[in-house]
Scaffold this motif. Structure first.
Motif, short mmCIF file in Angstrom:
data_model
loop_
_atom_site.label_atom_id
_atom_site.label_comp_id
_atom_site.label_asym_id
_atom_site.label_seq_id
_atom_site.Cartn_x
_atom_site.Cartn_y
_atom_site.Cartn_z
N ARG A 61 -65.49 -11.73 12.97
CA ARG A 61 -66.22 -12.87 12.40
C ARG A 61 -65.36 -14.14 12.45
NH1 ARG A 61 -70.85 -11.10 10.49
NH2 ARG A 61 -71.01 -9.00 9.58
N THR A 88 -71.30 -11.44 24.30
CA THR A 88 -72.37 -10.70 23.62
C THR A 88 -72.03 -10.51 22.14
OG1 THR A 88 -72.86 -9.52 25.67
CG2 THR A 88 -73.72 -8.56 23.63
N LYS A 121 -70.23 -12.52 20.23
CA LYS A 121 -70.47 -13.78 19.52
C LYS A 121 -71.96 -13.99 19.30
CE LYS A 121 -69.72 -18.77 19.57
NZ LYS A 121 -69.46 -18.83 18.11
N GLN A 122 -72.75 -13.67 20.30
CA GLN A 122 -74.21 -13.82 20.19
C GLN A 122 -74.76 -12.97 19.04
OE1 GLN A 122 -76.04 -15.90 22.59
NE2 GLN A 122 -77.42 -15.78 20.83
N LYS A 123 -74.29 -11.73 18.97
CA LYS A 123 -74.75 -10.81 17.91
C LYS A 123 -74.35 -11.34 16.53
CE LYS A 123 -74.70 -6.45 20.56
NZ LYS A 123 -76.07 -5.99 20.26
N ASP A 181 -73.63 -14.50 15.74
CA ASP A 181 -74.37 -15.74 15.48
C ASP A 181 -75.82 -15.46 15.08
OD1 ASP A 181 -72.11 -17.14 16.09
OD2 ASP A 181 -72.77 -17.84 18.07
N ASP A 182 -76.38 -14.37 15.61
CA ASP A 182 -77.77 -14.01 15.29
C ASP A 182 -77.89 -13.23 13.99
OD1 ASP A 182 -78.54 -15.22 17.61
OD2 ASP A 182 -78.80 -13.38 18.78
N GLY A 183 -76.73 -12.96 13.36
CA GLY A 183 -76.76 -12.25 12.08
C GLY A 183 -76.99 -10.76 12.21
N GLU A 184 -76.75 -10.21 13.39
CA GLU A 184 -76.93 -8.76 13.58
C GLU A 184 -75.84 -7.98 12.84
OE1 GLU A 184 -77.59 -7.13 17.48
OE2 GLU A 184 -78.52 -9.00 18.19
#
Length: 319
Positions: A197, A208, A210-212, A214-217
């Motif tokens: 984080r 991928t 960072k994307q996860k 950022d999307d709150g996964e």
């Protein structure tokens, strides 16, 4: 007729049992749920009842056993066989475990901390190859450990082997123990996610992971290691940082203890050779020259059975 051992691995959700021979081979095993209600008052009676039930089931008598050994969370008084401060068991006051189990089963009883017991298991029947000097590090929700030197488990005045609370980053992350920068805050399953984080906030490239984030996964250490294996840049950076702290810790432990093996176990170690190779690289970089060749880093081999096997080995002292 050869006498047997009983090993008990007491956890917050499950109590695992095994009957072993003196060579450490499991012959029977079973488990029950841990009932932590009513301040954990059901736990020891449940252990006694389960042992007695299974001895009856297998048509065995107390005289056929050398002893019972048990690993437990919390602070253990080895001589008295008591436990206090096992909060995941609801044990807030002193529990007279040894007295209750010996009276309830008619079999001699020995107890130690669960991380120490797992270390004994790995040393006896796992990656430690029964060497006299073995350090065990377990990477789970927290980071625990056990130190065996000259064939003896090191207890000190009670807190020896608290490897998770070695300071690896002065003024670093706040730990549950109240200090800042403990290994546990970086190398536990939750620590790996915490690093991810923080590093994601400063990462500008394509990732991928960072994307996860950022999307709150929901992210786990397993997801991070899997992405790192797939060459995700951010995930590789996160794993690299975790391995840096582990390698540094192993190098420092080796300078003090000069063990034959440092064995790494626990859930995070499921990353396998991918983790071990990187930790070993940092270990080689930081280690005192002599121990670079004399100490070998290995992955644990016993998995969930380390606890019952190590616990059973405690009972060998009654021979």
């Amino acid at each position: 007729m050869e006498k047997k051992l009983i090993g008990v691995d007491l956890g917050g959700t499950t109590i695992k049992f095994a009957i072993l021979n003196e060579q450490g081979e499991i012959q029977q095993k079973w488990s029950i749920d841990t009932n932590i209600l009513d301040e954990g008052t059901h736990i020891v009676p449940d252990i006694v009842a389960s042992i007695n039930h299974h001895l009856s089931l297998y048509k065995m008598q107390p005289e056929q056993f050398i002893g019972i050994g048990m690993g437990t969370p919390g602070t253990v008084n080895l001589e008295k066989g008591t436990v206090i401060g096992a909060y995941n068991l609801n044990w807030k006051t002193t529990q007279n475990v040894k007295q209750q189990i010996e009276e309830g089963t008619g079999i001699k009883f020995a107890i130690d901390n669960d991380a120490n017991v797992a270390a004994l298991g790995e040393r006896w029947q796992g990656a430690g190859n029964n060497a006299t000097d073995v350090v065990f590090i377990t990477l789970g929700t927290g980071v625990g450990g056990g130190i065996i030197s000259n064939g003896e488990m090191i207890h000190g005045l009670g807190a020896a082997g608290e490897i998770g609370h070695i300071n690896v980053q002065p003024n670093g992350y706040l730990c549950t123990c109240g200090n800042h920068g403990c290994l546990e805050t970086y190398a536990s399953a939750t620590g790996v996610v915490r690093i991810a984080r923080d590093m994601a906030e400063e990462f500008a490239g394509k990732s991928t992971l960072k994307q996860k984030l950022d999307d709150g996964e929901e992210i786990s250490s397993k997801i991070i290691f899997d992405l790192a294996k797939d060459n995700d840049v951010l995930a590789k950076n996160v794993v690299g940082r975790v391995c840096y702290y582990l390698g540094l810790t192993c190098a420092n432990l080796s300078a003090i203890l000069s063990p034959k093996y440092i064995v790494i176990g626990g859930g995070v170690s499921a990353a396998g050779k991918f983790l071990l190779d990187q930790v070993t690289d940092y270990f080689q970089k930081f280690a005192f020259p002599t121990v670079r060749t004399s100490t070998k880093l290995k992955l644990a081999e016993l998995g969930n059975e380390a606890g019952v096997i190590g616990a059973a080995s405690l009972a060998l002292t009654f021979k």
